[in-house]
Design a protein around this motif. Structure first.
Motif, short mmCIF file in Angstrom:
data_model
loop_
_atom_site.label_atom_id
_atom_site.label_comp_id
_atom_site.label_asym_id
_atom_site.label_seq_id
_atom_site.Cartn_x
_atom_site.Cartn_y
_atom_site.Cartn_z
N LYS A 1 19.95 24.68 7.92
CA LYS A 1 19.93 23.26 8.17
C LYS A 1 20.26 23.12 7.10
O LYS A 1 21.45 22.26 6.55
N TYR B 1 22.17 11.97 10.77
CA TYR B 1 21.20 11.21 11.12
C TYR B 1 20.83 10.26 12.12
O TYR B 1 20.96 9.73 13.11
N THR B 2 19.12 9.71 11.82
CA THR B 2 19.11 8.90 13.15
C THR B 2 19.62 7.64 13.13
O THR B 2 20.11 6.89 11.97
N SER C 1 17.69 5.66 9.93
CA SER C 1 17.95 6.58 8.72
C SER C 1 17.82 5.97 7.30
O SER C 1 18.89 4.71 7.62
N ASN D 1 8.47 19.28 8.17
CA ASN D 1 10.06 18.22 8.45
C ASN D 1 10.56 18.64 7.68
O ASN D 1 11.28 17.25 7.61
N TRP E 1 14.45 15.52 1.83
CA TRP E 1 14.67 14.84 3.59
C TRP E 1 14.02 15.58 3.96
O TRP E 1 12.93 15.72 3.72
N PHE F 1 12.89 15.17 8.00
CA PHE F 1 13.50 14.66 9.71
C PHE F 1 13.00 14.44 11.26
O PHE F 1 11.63 14.59 10.79
N GLY G 1 15.30 16.55 15.34
CA GLY G 1 16.20 17.80 13.57
C GLY G 1 17.39 16.95 12.98
O GLY G 1 17.81 17.16 12.34
N MET H 1 18.10 13.86 10.74
CA MET H 1 17.76 13.22 9.04
C MET H 1 16.99 11.74 9.54
O MET H 1 17.96 11.07 9.73
N GLN H 2 16.25 11.37 9.04
CA GLN H 2 15.46 10.34 8.84
C GLN H 2 15.33 9.07 7.70
O GLN H 2 15.32 8.24 7.28
#
Length: 157
Positions: A19, A39-40, A43, A84, A110, A112, A116, A118-119
């Motif tokens: 990652k 990213y979400t 994010s 996570n 980070w 996640f 998978g 990244m939030q």
């Protein structure tokens, strides 16, 4: 249909390293739209003293960043992981439009989601002026750091 970006949490040592390297390679490509896909949609970032939420803000931030930080090259290294979450340390080199070189040092935390993506991203960064002769990140700017290029620990950074 949900977006996915393997590897997925919970992370093992090997998947956390994967990652981190994927993030490094993405950022070294300096394509804000492509980077934002990791990213979400919502994010949340803290980058130095800048707070961002969502991909549109991430893209705009990165577009401005890479207009100012020329010949940007980045190395990330896994620091810790659990479930996570992943913590990394990193350094990157760049010059400004006046030709002054810098090495930025920092840490990121980070978090996640299950897909998978990244939030959350929390980054603390400090810049150090360097001479061009003191640069250590010398690979071809058009691609990722070559596999044989030393990492942060090997470079004693």
């Amino acid at each position: 249909m949900s977006e996915q970006r393997p590897p997925f949490p919970p992370f093992t040592h090997n998947t956390a390293i994967q990652k981190v390297r994927a993030a490094e390679d993405g950022w070294n490509g300096r394509n804000p739209e492509r980077v934002a896909l990791a990213y979400t949609q919502d994010s949340y970032w803290r980058n130095r003293s800048t707070f961002l939420c969502g991909r549109a803000e991430i893209v705009a931030f990165l577009q401005e960043k890479w207009k100012r930080e020329l010949e940007y090259r980045l190395i990330k290294e896994l620091w810790a992981f659990s479930g996570n979450r992943i913590a990394v340390r990193f350094a990157y080199e760049y010059h400004n439009d006046s030709g002054n070189w810098f090495r930025a040092y920092g840490n990121e935390n980070w978090e996640f989601d299950e897909n998978g993506l990244m939030q959350k991203r929390y980054a603390s960064i400090n810049d150090l002026a360097i001479k061009e002769a003191d640069r250590k990140f010398l690979w071809d700017q058009t691609g990722p750091r070559p596999i044989g290029h030393p990492g942060l620990s090997e470079l004693e950074l």
